[in-house]
Design an enzyme around this catalytic site. Structure first.
Site, mmCIF file in Angstrom:
data_model
loop_
_atom_site.group_PDB
_atom_site.id
_atom_site.type_symbol
_atom_site.label_atom_id
_atom_site.label_comp_id
_atom_site.label_asym_id
_atom_site.label_seq_id
_atom_site.Cartn_x
_atom_site.Cartn_y
_atom_site.Cartn_z
ATOM 1 N N ASP A 43 48.038 40.118 41.071
ATOM 2 C CA ASP A 43 47.430 39.721 42.346
ATOM 3 C C ASP A 43 47.505 38.210 42.504
ATOM 4 O OD1 ASP A 43 45.313 40.599 44.618
ATOM 5 O OD2 ASP A 43 44.757 38.653 43.790
ATOM 6 N N TYR A 48 47.079 30.136 46.174
ATOM 7 C CA TYR A 48 46.904 29.877 44.733
ATOM 8 C C TYR A 48 47.989 28.932 44.193
ATOM 9 C CZ TYR A 48 44.044 34.199 44.903
ATOM 10 O OH TYR A 48 43.142 35.178 45.218
ATOM 11 N N LYS A 73 49.024 37.260 49.576
ATOM 12 C CA LYS A 73 48.109 37.203 50.729
ATOM 13 C C LYS A 73 48.499 36.107 51.708
ATOM 14 C CE LYS A 73 44.569 38.374 47.346
ATOM 15 N NZ LYS A 73 44.855 37.516 46.180
ATOM 16 N N HIS A 104 44.173 37.270 54.030
ATOM 17 C CA HIS A 104 43.268 36.788 52.984
ATOM 18 C C HIS A 104 41.795 36.770 53.430
ATOM 19 C CE1 HIS A 104 43.606 34.147 49.135
ATOM 20 N NE2 HIS A 104 42.443 34.746 49.167
#
Ligand code: NAD
Length: 273
Positions: A43, A48, A73, A104
């Site tokens: 994930d 990120y 996402k 998200h």
């Protein structure tokens, strides 16, 4: 391993590796380690900034495409540019499709999440994603998607852990046939969950670590989990949760830890970092 059936005909591995707040370098070895311990689902998210690390690990793994399951996402500021954002993610991941693409956050004050959802549906039509879902959506946000497009997300990934067990939202999603996936399933490893009386007692009683008790509690609520770790022993431990089950009474003891305490922002108001 058990699989969770989605209403679009696909399946979701119930346990995956979360990689928030891990560097590209850390992610490469964590993903490699996770595959070695039987994980399939990783994930990540564009925000990120480690999709490239995931991509390297996938490329170097030598595994066939169907051996792994990748979630990424769409970030809030990309809600009006779904196609470009997804293509950027795919390039970093070295993939021609992801298995699950999530909005998200609804970021309702922006007013774009319905358009973003239409963009995700178009991407699915083009074969760039296998399944489309949402994250941090409240029932009213999902109802808007249903009203405007007639299509219900297959997954809602939400903040869920013993301090925030959100029984009403979990029930609502499950009644709508939406698979619930917990983010921060371990309450980020802190917040007093692991050394709470309930978790410590169950840990001793079942001969399992506190993390394993918490993750097993999620699975028995039919909630999928994506615990994060870059530590090999923890990565191994977090998927080794299939050889025991918590009794009804012990599930209740875990449920009683709920304090409606969020560790992250509220979905109704959160827009950007
Ligand atoms: P988590 O609850 O998975 O906790 C991770 C932390 O717990 C680790 O950093 C480590 O300190 C500790 N830990 C992990 N395994 C352990 C073990 N076996 N024993 C002891 N300690 C252990 O927290 P998280 O990273 O916030 O959430 C998991 C994943 O969910 C993220 O990595 C990310 O992929 C996803 N996520 C999504 C959203 C969203 O808005 N959709 C938000 C946050 C996180």
């Amino acid at each position: 391993m058990l699989k969770c059936s989605l209403h679009d005909g696909n399946t979701l591995p119930p346990v995956g590796l979360g990689v928030w707040q891990a560097s590209n370098r850390e992610v490469e070895s964590a993903v490699d380690c996770a595959f070695g311990h039987g994980y399939r689902l990783i994930d990540t998210a564009s925000i990120y900034e480690n999709e490239a690390g995931v991509g390297h690990a996938l490329k170097n793994s030598g595994l066939p495409r169907e051996a792994f399951y990748i979630t990424t996402k769409l970030w809030n500021t990309d809600q009006m540019r779904v196609q470009q954002a997804l293509e950027e993610s795919l390039t970093k991941l070295h993939l021609d499709h992801v298995d699950l693409y999530l909005i998200h956050w609804p970021a309702p004050s922006q007013g774009y999440f319905v358009d973003a959802w239409k963009g995700l549906l178009a991407a699915k039509e083009q074969g760039l994603v296998k399944s489309v879902g949402v994250s941090n959506f409240q029932p009213e946000h999902i109802q808007r998607l249903q009203q405007e497009t007639g299509i219900t997300p297959v997954v809602n990934q939400i903040e869920l852990h013993p301090l925030l067990s959100q029984p009403e939202l979990v029930d609502w999603c499950q009644k709508e046939n939406i698979a619930v996936q917990a983010w921060s399933p371990l309450a980020q490893g802190g917040a007093g969950v692991f050394n709470s009386k309930a978790v410590s007692t169950l840990s001793r009683g079942y001969g399992k670590t506190p993390a394993q008790i918490v993750l097993r509690w999620h699975l028995q609520r039919n909630v999928c989990v994506i615990p994060k770790s870059v530590t090999p022993e923890r990565i191994r431990e977090n998927i080794d949760i299939y050889d025991f089950s918590l009794s009804k009474q012990d599930m209740k003891a875990m449920d009683a830890l709920n304090e409606n305490r969020r560790l992250g922002p509220h979905p109704d108001t959160f827009v950007n970092v």
